[in-house]
Every structure is written in structure tokens, then in C-alpha cells.
Design a protein around this motif. Sequence first.
Motif, PDB file in Angstrom:
ATOM      1  N   PRO A 154       0.812  -1.228   0.000  1.00 20.96           N
ATOM      2  CA  PRO A 154       0.000   0.000   0.000  1.00 20.96           C
ATOM      3  C   PRO A 154       0.840   1.269   0.000  1.00 20.96           C
ATOM      4  N   GLU A 155       2.025   1.237   0.632  1.00 20.70           N
ATOM      5  CA  GLU A 155       2.849   2.442   0.698  1.00 20.70           C
ATOM      6  C   GLU A 155       3.336   2.867  -0.676  1.00 20.70           C
ATOM      7  N   ARG A 156       3.508   1.895  -1.577  1.00 21.28           N
ATOM      8  CA  ARG A 156       3.942   2.252  -2.929  1.00 21.28           C
ATOM      9  C   ARG A 156       2.898   3.128  -3.610  1.00 21.28           C
ATOM     10  N   LEU A 157       1.612   2.842  -3.342  1.00 21.14           N
ATOM     11  CA  LEU A 157       0.546   3.674  -3.902  1.00 21.14           C
ATOM     12  C   LEU A 157       0.695   5.110  -3.444  1.00 21.14           C
ATOM     13  N   HIS A 158       0.995   5.300  -2.169  1.00 14.20           N
ATOM     14  CA  HIS A 158       1.123   6.654  -1.633  1.00 14.20           C
ATOM     15  C   HIS A 158       2.387   7.350  -2.149  1.00 14.20           C
ATOM     16  N   GLU A 159       3.463   6.587  -2.307  1.00 15.39           N
ATOM     17  CA  GLU A 159       4.711   7.184  -2.777  1.00 15.39           C
ATOM     18  C   GLU A 159       4.600   7.691  -4.203  1.00 15.39           C
ATOM     19  N   ARG A 160       3.736   7.082  -4.994  1.00 16.84           N
ATOM     20  CA  ARG A 160       3.628   7.464  -6.400  1.00 16.84           C
ATOM     21  C   ARG A 160       2.574   8.540  -6.645  1.00 16.84           C
ATOM     22  N   MET A 161       1.971   9.019  -5.598  1.00 16.78           N
ATOM     23  CA  MET A 161       0.919  10.025  -5.763  1.00 16.78           C
ATOM     24  C   MET A 161       1.498  11.357  -6.224  1.00 16.78           C
ATOM     25  N   THR A 162       0.746  12.039  -7.058  1.00 14.31           N
ATOM     26  CA  THR A 162       1.112  13.388  -7.458  1.00 14.31           C
ATOM     27  C   THR A 162       0.865  14.337  -6.294  1.00 14.31           C
ATOM     28  N   GLU A 163       1.298  15.566  -6.448  1.00 12.71           N
ATOM     29  CA  GLU A 163       1.103  16.565  -5.394  1.00 12.71           C
ATOM     30  C   GLU A 163      -0.383  16.778  -5.110  1.00 12.71           C
TER      31      GLU A 163
END
Length: 378
Positions: A154-163
Motif C-alpha cells: 500500500p505504501e507504494r501507492l502513496h509514494e507514487r501520488m502526485t502533489e
Amino acid sequence: MNDASATDETRCAFCGHSCPLDPLTDEGEGANRVFCSRACRDAFQENEDGFRHDNGHRTLQTGVAALEASLPQGLPRNSFVLLVGNSGTREEAIQAELVWRALERGEPAIVVAFTEPPTSVVENFLAMDWNVLPYLESGRLRVLDCFTSRMDDPERLHERMTEWNTHLRRVVEPQTATVRDPSDAHEVLNVLDNGLEDLEMIETGLVVVDSIAEFASLVQPVQAYDFVRDARAEVCKGRFVPLIAGGTVAGGEEVFPRNLAYAVDGVIDLALDNSIVEDTLFRRLRVRKLRGVLAISEWHTYEYTSGLGMVTFDPVEELEGDRDGGGRQDGDGEGGEGADDDSGTSGTNNETSGTNDPRDDVDGGEHIDEPHGEERNS
């Protein structure tokens, strides 16, 4: 008591229903009040403010065009309703509008998300120009996250988020309850019940489950049926909070959740119809059944327009108007600019109760209809 020739005007001052027998009277200040029973009279006397009997505690107006036309008496608050259809009918937009109209009425809402993370849930509203950020900040809109914990990382999803998505996450995160094991029906219901309790949702608000079919893919069939049964009992019947569950899947009537029609209170059919105009798909909606109120089982052609929501129209009149040069002009306030990119058509607010049954779905080819015959359910 003897039978009385009660008129429509002879209604109980407490419950609002008619008085089929001789009404009981109570001398109020400046007016005589009548009651259908001693229980209602006693309850009225115990409550100095009286009791609102405008049906707001029993039904609600959805604010969604085709549903308003099909449900003149409103949607019963104790209803579990399925949205059943095929992909491409914009089921997510219908669910978003139901939630948005509830928020506009000043009622809270909970979205149970099995198919996408909370940020995407928020994006669905913003894409329709419905700014739910203030409602999230005030706590009136909650999200039950049954998606994120199913990811390997799940953390990978958050790391790839745009601003921008990071900003949305910051807004929605305080109002998000994460279900650690979405395949555990008891945990899902417990977390949902905590949210309902926190928002004091009794005879108010709305719960939307984005895909009951997605939940069913995680569990055994009997567990899926039990989840529907328990959610209906605890949320709809126990709290008088309507629950709208998406059920868009391929397959016939024997496939879950389409085979749940007998176990739920209402079924709304969604279809893509190519029988009206060759090589053109129209989205159509029909209330197949709804217990407790009049349900007009006629098809309505619709599209979605940013800001306005669902817009119903008559496709035949639209095409004839275009041929005659009398069609809509962009910017005239009737669905010109701002129409959603996904729409194959744009429309006016005229309703249509089409006689064609949109049987064929070009994606799957199955029939979702029941035979003609009963046009109205009550």
C-alpha cells in the motif's frame, strides 16, 4: 370504537397517518388535535414539540432525475437497493450523485469502497464538479476503505501520488476508516456500524457500497448472501438508513448479485441500449421494483453533465430536433459545454418513458430484463 368515514384530511397529529376508526381528540392550545390511537395521543403529550410527520423519517427524495420520475413517493429510508446492470452505464456517477444530494440536504453519508482507494472516491465527486472537500473536513462524509489493505504494498501507492492526490489524501485520511480484512464480513459491518454510530445516523443519511460484486469475489457465496442479509437488517431495518449497492457484472439472472432480487427491497436496472438509433449506445435506467412505495417501471434515457448530474432526455426528439436545426446550442444552459467526455449524447431535462426494452448489452450480450407486463409496482 365504531368505523368512521375518515377523509384524507382526518390524519393523526402524531404519526401523520389517516384515522380509519373514530379519531381521538385532544384539546390543544387554540386548536383541536385528532389522533388515530391512544398510543399516538400519549406520545404527542409526552413530546412538547410534537412529532414531524412530513414523511421525512420514512422516505427521502433522491434528487436524481430518473429516480425522481420513477419514485413519486420517494425512496423508503429502510431500503436495501441494488444497482444492477452492465459496464458503461456510469454506475459510479449515480452513486456519487446519491451521496451528493444527501450532503446537500444536510444529511451525512458513508461510502464503502471495494474497488478504489479513498483518493479516487473523492476524485469521482470532483470530476462531476461536486466539491466534497468541505464535507470531508466537517466529518459529514466518511469513506470505508476496503481497497488499500488488499494491495501487496500500500505504501507504494502513496509514494507514487502526485502533489494533487497527496493533497486529497491529507483531506480524506482523517475521515477514512480502513478495513484490515475486507473478506471478513463481520469486520466490514463492525467498522461500518462504528461510522454510523459516530455520525448518529438513525433515520438520516445514506450508505453506498460501490460494488457488492467485488466483495463477493473475496468470499464464499454463502458469506456474500449473509453479508447482504446482515447489512439490510442492521443498517436499513435497524437504523432506517438506506443502503445502495452497486452490482454491475456480466452474466445472467443466476449470477450474484443479480440473483439477490428476492432478498433486497429494491432493484434498479441499468442498461446500454443500441436499439433506438443504429450504431449509437444510450444509457437507460428503470426501477424494476421497490417495496413500500409506488415504483413506475419505465425506462429513462440519461447522461451525466458536470455540475448538473443526471440529465434525462428523449433520444428520438433530440435527433429530430437536430435534423430540423432546432437542437441545443452550446452554452444555452441545457447541457452544452460541461458535458462529460464519457457521454455519447447530451440531453435536456425532458423525461422519456421508452417502450423499447434495452435487452442487448454490446459488452456481454446478456439480457437483464424481465418480460413486459407489470408496468407499476406498489
